[in-house]
Scaffold this motif. Structure first.
Motif, PDB file in Angstrom:
ATOM      1  N   HIS A 263     -35.653  -2.375  -6.600  1.00 51.83           N
ATOM      2  CA  HIS A 263     -34.970  -1.017  -6.705  1.00 51.83           C
ATOM      3  C   HIS A 263     -35.927   0.106  -6.666  1.00 51.83           C
ATOM      4  CE1 HIS A 263     -31.582  -3.649  -8.086  1.00 51.83           C
ATOM      5  NE2 HIS A 263     -32.483  -4.024  -8.867  1.00 51.83           N
TER       6      HIS A 263
ATOM      7  N   GLU B 253     -30.507   3.245  -8.467  1.00 49.10           N
ATOM      8  CA  GLU B 253     -31.568   1.906  -8.431  1.00 49.10           C
ATOM      9  C   GLU B 253     -32.751   2.133  -9.420  1.00 49.10           C
ATOM     10  OE1 GLU B 253     -30.775  -0.690  -6.820  1.00 49.10           O
ATOM     11  OE2 GLU B 253     -29.166   0.367  -6.117  1.00 49.10           O
TER      12      GLU B 253
ATOM     13  N   TYR C  77     -27.083  -4.530  -5.690  1.00 44.60           N
ATOM     14  CA  TYR C  77     -26.473  -3.327  -4.858  1.00 44.60           C
ATOM     15  C   TYR C  77     -25.039  -3.086  -4.890  1.00 44.60           C
ATOM     16  CZ  TYR C  77     -31.330  -3.275  -3.115  1.00 44.60           C
ATOM     17  OH  TYR C  77     -32.679  -3.378  -3.107  1.00 44.60           O
TER      18      TYR C  77
END
Length: 532
Positions: free
Chosen positions: A475, A459, A233
């Motif tokens: 994700h 993601e 992230y």
């Protein structure tokens, strides 16, 4: 004497009436406000689902062991690994002495876990950690995020449509497929409210509904915590940091602009530091699946695809296999496999390969979108083993939205492209108007939604290049969430527009016209009957 007593009684009665009127006004202004009412309903749902037996939670697949150890907690070992997947484990141990396990990991979850552990000690002091204390901490921020989100679609009004859209929001985001994650150590519950607050704070800043300094603080804090959840992230902080710096144009106040520049710069630096310092959580399992359940599975010629990675084409026999069904564990852990296969595969190489082969990328995007619409992993149970449910049993309480989404929404990337076009078509005019008028606030509704879209698509792509089509826990959860957030805001806009159009209709005139048409038809029928 009696007269004085009567006056005193009247004054007391008057004060009571005034107090009652103030209480009613407060209730109307706050408790009956659509956003507050929606949050209260969600609070009741969380209470029933997470804290009152049978308690709902998520089974444990062992992937959060380092996070748990980082907060001086440990698994009591009451369940076997197979049972841990099939049942929710409510009680965990608290380490009494120095944590020397060596695998402890500190992330954005750690402060929340530590706060929950300290709360547990204050209230119980029994040497055990009850997961529900962590659930209570996360639920508090979850409700704040929901209040922010509901405020973005209600515009402060109390029209019927605002209650309708908030009710739909309760159905979507109060779904147990979402809330069950709150009672678990997975980062999904944390990412849920962080991502929600990120976009909502931008939209609310554009609407000038809450204090700018409160909203900018929420934006930067949520962005920082999201980037510190794990290494994958972290790079989001580069995008969010640049966006944060550009928020200085929203307000001309010097203090506000300094906060934006300083916090945005710190977010950029923190993001880069987290990317290089935080451990890379990509395991051999993920690396293996990125090839066998991704690159090779979608390639017309797997042998040629392997050659592009300088890997022996004979490994094409692994195409489509999972880590556990391919070769013996001894072979997978061998030095030869490490040197000839695993050392040659990395996310950067896989990303470049997909960019050079857009057909394969599109096929993987289709597979991933379809997987992401089911946010309830089939292998994780929801109940404690003591509650008497069969292994892997999942609750059906308040799961309408997750059922409809998994079974009836088109699970392909073509649908996402159309859906994105609708989003841009509806909101880009606000962005364009803000640019023309040099009013940056008018651009923030579009910017907030596009921030959600960017995070979700990022993601989705990261999931493909790191795990093929096997990552439905990490994700893809965020992609599914951002899809719901954007759809909810668009739906609120549509309901508001529909209500406005219906308000323009003269229903009394239409009623009279309808009645007159019926009278005319009846008269014509009577005249035809008379002629006959």
């Amino acid at each position: 004497m009696n007269k004085d007593m009567d006056i005193s009684a009247l004054q007391a009665e008057k004060k009571r009436n005034q107090g009652s009127l103030k209480m009613r006004a407060w209730s109307y202004n706050y408790l009956m406000k659509p956003s507050t009412l929606g949050v209260l309903v969600l609070f009741g749902l969380l209470l029933v689902v997470l804290f009152i037996p049978p308690v709902i939670g998520m089974g444990d697949d062992g992937s959060t062991a380092a996070i748990i150890s980082g907060s001086n907690l440990y698994n009591l070992g009451e369940l076997s690994p197979k049972e841990a997947l099939a049942f929710f484990q409510k009680d965990w141990g608290i380490m009494e002495y120095f944590n020397d396990t060596g695998n402890a990991q500190i992330t954005a979850q750690t402060p929340f876990l530590n706060a929950a552990r300290n709360l547990d000690r204050v209230y119980t002091w029994d040497g055990l950690f009850d997961m529900r204390f962590y659930g209570a901490v996360i639920a508090f921020f979850y409700l704040i995020a929901m209040y922010f989100l509901f405020e973005t679609v209600t515009y402060g009004k109390r029209a019927t449509w605002t209650y309708i859209i908030v009710g739909l929001g309760v159905i979507i985001f109060g779904d147990t497929a979402y809330t069950a994650w709150v009672n678990s150590f997975y980062p999904q519950a944390l990412s849920f409210f962080l991502v929600t607050i990120l976009g909502s704070s931008l939209i609310l800043m554009g609407q000038e509904k809450l204090n700018d300094y409160l909203l900018i603080g929420c934006f930067f804090l949520s962005a920082l915590l999201l980037c510190l959840l794990n290494q994958q992230y972290a790079l989001l902080g580069l995008f969010l940091g640049i966006l944060g710096i550009n928020l200085k144009y929203v307000d001309k106040k010097k203090h506000f602009q300094r906060i934006c520049v300083i916090c945005g710069s710190l977010l950029l630096l923190s993001s880069l530091a987290a990317f290089f310092i935080m451990p890379n959580e990509l395991s051999k399992l993920s690396t293996y699946h990125s090839m066998t359940r991704g690159v090779l599975m979608t390639a017309d010629n797997p042998e040629q695809a392997l050659e592009e990675f300088s890997i022996n084409p004979q490994y094409a026999v692994l195409t489509g296999t999972s880590y556990y069904q391919a070769i013996s564990p001894e072979t997978m852990d061998s030095q030869e496999m490490a040197a000839t296969f695993f050392s040659k595969v990395n996310p950067t190489g896989v990303a470049i390969y997909y960019l050079a082969n857009p057909g394969q990328l599109y096929e993987m995007l289709n597979r991933s979108v379809d997987s992401s619409f089911n946010i309830r992993p089939a292998w994780l149970g929801n109940y404690e083993i003591t509650q008497g449910y069969p292994p892997g049993a999942q609750t059906s309480f308040f799961t309408l939205w997750s059922y409809l989404k998994a079974n009836y929404l088109p699970g392909n990337f073509g649908f996402i492209i159309i859906w994105t076009g609708v989003l841009i078509g509806v909101y880009v005019r606000f962005f364009r108007k803000g640019i023309i008028e040099k009013n940056e606030r008018n651009t923030l509704r579009f910017v907030g939604l596009m921030t959600w879209l960017f995070i979700g698509l990022w993601e989705l792509y990261v999931a493909i290049i790191t795990s093929g089509d096997t990552d439905t826990l990490g994700h893809l959860f965020i992609f599914s969430l951002t899809f719901d957030l954007i759809s909810f805001v668009i739906l609120g806009k549509f309901i508001h527009w529909l209500e406005k159009q219906l308000r323009k209709v003269d229903w009394e005139a239409r009623k009279q016209a309808f009645l007159q048409r019926n009278k005319d038809k009846q008269k014509n029928r009577e005249q035809r009957g008379y002629r006959l």
